[in-house]
Design an enzyme around this catalytic site. Structure first.
Site, short mmCIF file in Angstrom:
data_model
loop_
_atom_site.label_atom_id
_atom_site.label_comp_id
_atom_site.label_asym_id
_atom_site.label_seq_id
_atom_site.Cartn_x
_atom_site.Cartn_y
_atom_site.Cartn_z
N HIS A 58 0.81 -1.22 0.00
CA HIS A 58 0.00 0.00 0.00
C HIS A 58 0.85 1.27 0.00
CE1 HIS A 58 0.28 -0.33 4.54
NE2 HIS A 58 0.42 0.97 4.40
N GLY A 115 -9.42 -25.84 0.15
CA GLY A 115 -10.83 -25.67 -0.21
C GLY A 115 -11.80 -25.81 0.94
N VAL A 116 -11.49 -25.17 2.08
CA VAL A 116 -12.44 -25.13 3.19
C VAL A 116 -12.48 -23.72 3.76
CG1 VAL A 116 -12.11 -27.54 3.88
CG2 VAL A 116 -10.69 -25.76 4.93
N ASP A 129 0.12 -7.80 1.58
CA ASP A 129 0.43 -6.37 1.53
C ASP A 129 1.94 -6.15 1.50
OD1 ASP A 129 0.02 -3.62 1.45
OD2 ASP A 129 -0.09 -3.43 3.64
N GLY A 164 3.55 6.38 7.73
CA GLY A 164 4.95 6.56 7.35
C GLY A 164 5.84 5.45 7.87
N ASN A 165 5.39 4.74 8.91
CA ASN A 165 6.12 3.57 9.42
C ASN A 165 5.90 2.33 8.56
OD1 ASN A 165 5.78 4.94 12.52
ND2 ASN A 165 7.68 3.84 12.08
N SER A 166 4.87 2.35 7.73
CA SER A 166 4.52 1.17 6.95
C SER A 166 5.70 0.67 6.13
CB SER A 166 3.36 1.48 6.00
OG SER A 166 2.19 1.68 6.72
#
Length: 452
Positions: free
Chosen positions: A91, A250-251, A121, A192-194
């Site tokens: 992001h 598939g559960v 992300d 800004g820490n991301s």
């Protein structure tokens, strides 16, 4: 005098803390000196995208901030290869037309996105440089709850800012990213820490700071970091293949609470309750059924349901793994083939509320009717079932039942229709816990409800 008295009181308190715990507060200076050279500031300019506001609360529409055309998004990254490969959050660079990376030595270099992964992300960037310092990588599995950790980043554009805290919990699952077992900390994280590092006291990067949980949009003491093992695996796959492949069986699973544990005959809440088995998927081929409770996967115990998706996701497609589950109070051992997680979301949006006809409420305060054929086809319900047309009981509301739900199973038995449900409930003793399999367009779920 008041100031001096305050200082004396503080000194006395500090001395007491020193004596009580037997050690002084930690000194982060050496760790910071060894770590800052691998941390970079990232600024991106481009189309409207998600700011690094990191909100992870329940209402995405209210908490998600967006930037206008041509505005800047600030974030952080770490150097993972000496020839210019960097790791950050997706992001931070999402929809960017231009990305500028500022190194610790103040050089500014243009960067390109090598690839990204929305489910974690994470994004890998590349700058044209050689001989860069690289991050020392640790092991998030070796972290202890209560251990000191620190973050380095650019909150609100203030580069190379250092904050510290402790590991609050491990293996946290967030609703939007079930394939990440997050590290929860109380390290102050702000926009800004991301994409910046979470660092242990050895100077090793153990996580990538990604989100906060907030009701205000600002830091409230709950920060979440992606384990470094997950981040490195994603980065290696992106560099090697340009995309990330994950295992899939598939559960859909959900937690087992106290009432559900009682209704399924468990002595305590544990395991991952299977609420849906996708037709044609590996679990269906292996014989897994809705209502099964997974207690072990690939030899690892499943205590809480959130532990299962990351375990499945980290496996390479093509493997055959053992699965242990409880069915009707008995242990079953199966073997399931790991397939590749399909692209896109297999689930649709929320269930529309139907018009409410006037029907009598049953013993549980539910007004039930037949399931319309188009809704039955949409939910994959072959026949039977009961549509919840209204909820007239606070107990049922607190249990999670709502108008528009479709009840498909009661205590593991398929429902033939609303009348069959009412008859079954009338014959049950007061206080009995029921397990209801509820179908919704957002996905199936088991709910527990007690006979009043």
């Amino acid at each position: 005098m008041a100031y001096r008295g305050g200082c004396a009181a503080f000194a006395l308190l500090a001395a007491f803390a020193f004596d009580a715990f037997g050690a002084p507060p930690p000194d982060f200076t050496d760790v910071v000196k060894r770590s800052t050279s691998v941390v970079v500031n990232i600024s991106s300019t481009g189309k409207a995208g998600r700011l690094a506001s990191d909100a992870a609360s329940g209402d995405d529409e209210e908490d998600e901030e967006r930037i206008d055309e041509g505005s800047d998004s600030l974030g952080t990254g770490i150097i993972i290869a000496a020839d210019g490969y960097l790791l950050t959050n997706q992001h931070v660079v999402e929809n960017a037309d231009e990305i500028i990376v500022r190194l610790a030595d103040r050089r500014e270099l243009p960067a390109r996105v090598v690839g990204s992964d929305a489910r974690t992300d994470l994004a890998v960037l590349k700058v044209e440089a050689q001989g860069l310092p690289t991050a020392a990588l640790g092991q998030s599995d070796a972290l202890d709850v209560g251990e000191w950790v620190l973050a380095i980043g650019s909150p609100f554009g203030f580069e190379q800012s250092v904050t510290a805290g402790i590991v609050s919990a491990k293996g946290r699952s967030l609703p939007t990213e079930p394939y990440v077992a997050y590290i929860q900390t109380d390290v102050p994280i702000n926009p800004g820490n991301s994409g910046g590092p979470l660092i242990n006291m050895k100077g090793e990067v153990v996580g990538i700071n990604s989100q906060i949980f907030s009701q205000t949009g600002g830091y409230m003491g709950l920060s979440f970091a992606i384990p470094i093992e997950t981040a490195v695996d994603v980065a290696q796959q992106i560099r090697a293949h340009g995309k990330v492949s994950r295992g899939w069986v598939g559960v859909l699973v959900q937690p087992v609470n106290r009432d559900l544990a009682e209704s399924f005959g468990l002595d305590a809440p544990r395991g991952a309750l299977v609420s849906k088995v996708f037709d044609g998927g590996p679990a269906a081929a292996a014989g897994v059924r809705p209502g099964d409770i997974v207690t072990s996967f690939d030899g690892r115990p499943i205590v809480v349901s959130s532990a299962l998706p990351p375990l499945v996701g980290q496996l390479s497609p093509g493997r055959q793994v053992p699965l242990v589950l409880l069915r009707g109070g008995r242990e079953e051992r199966l073997s399931v083939h790991i397939a590749e997680l399909p692209e896109g979301d297999p689930l649709a949006a929320a269930t529309p509320h139907p018009d409410v006809p006037e029907r009598a409420a049953n013993r549980l305060g539910l007004r039930l009717g037949p399931v319309p054929p188009d809704l039955a086809r949409l939910l994959g319900l072959g026949s039977g079932g009961a549509l919840v047309e209204a909820v007239d009981n606070d107990r049922a509301t607190r249990a999670g039942l709502r108008q528009g739900d479709v009840l498909s199973m009661l205590n593991g038995n398929p429902l033939e229709g609303p009348e069959a449900f009412d008859r079954a409930v009338e014959g049950l003793p007061t206080g009995r816990a029921l397990a209801l399999l509820v179908l919704r367009r957002s996905g199936p779920a088991y709910l527990a409800l007690r006979i009043p």
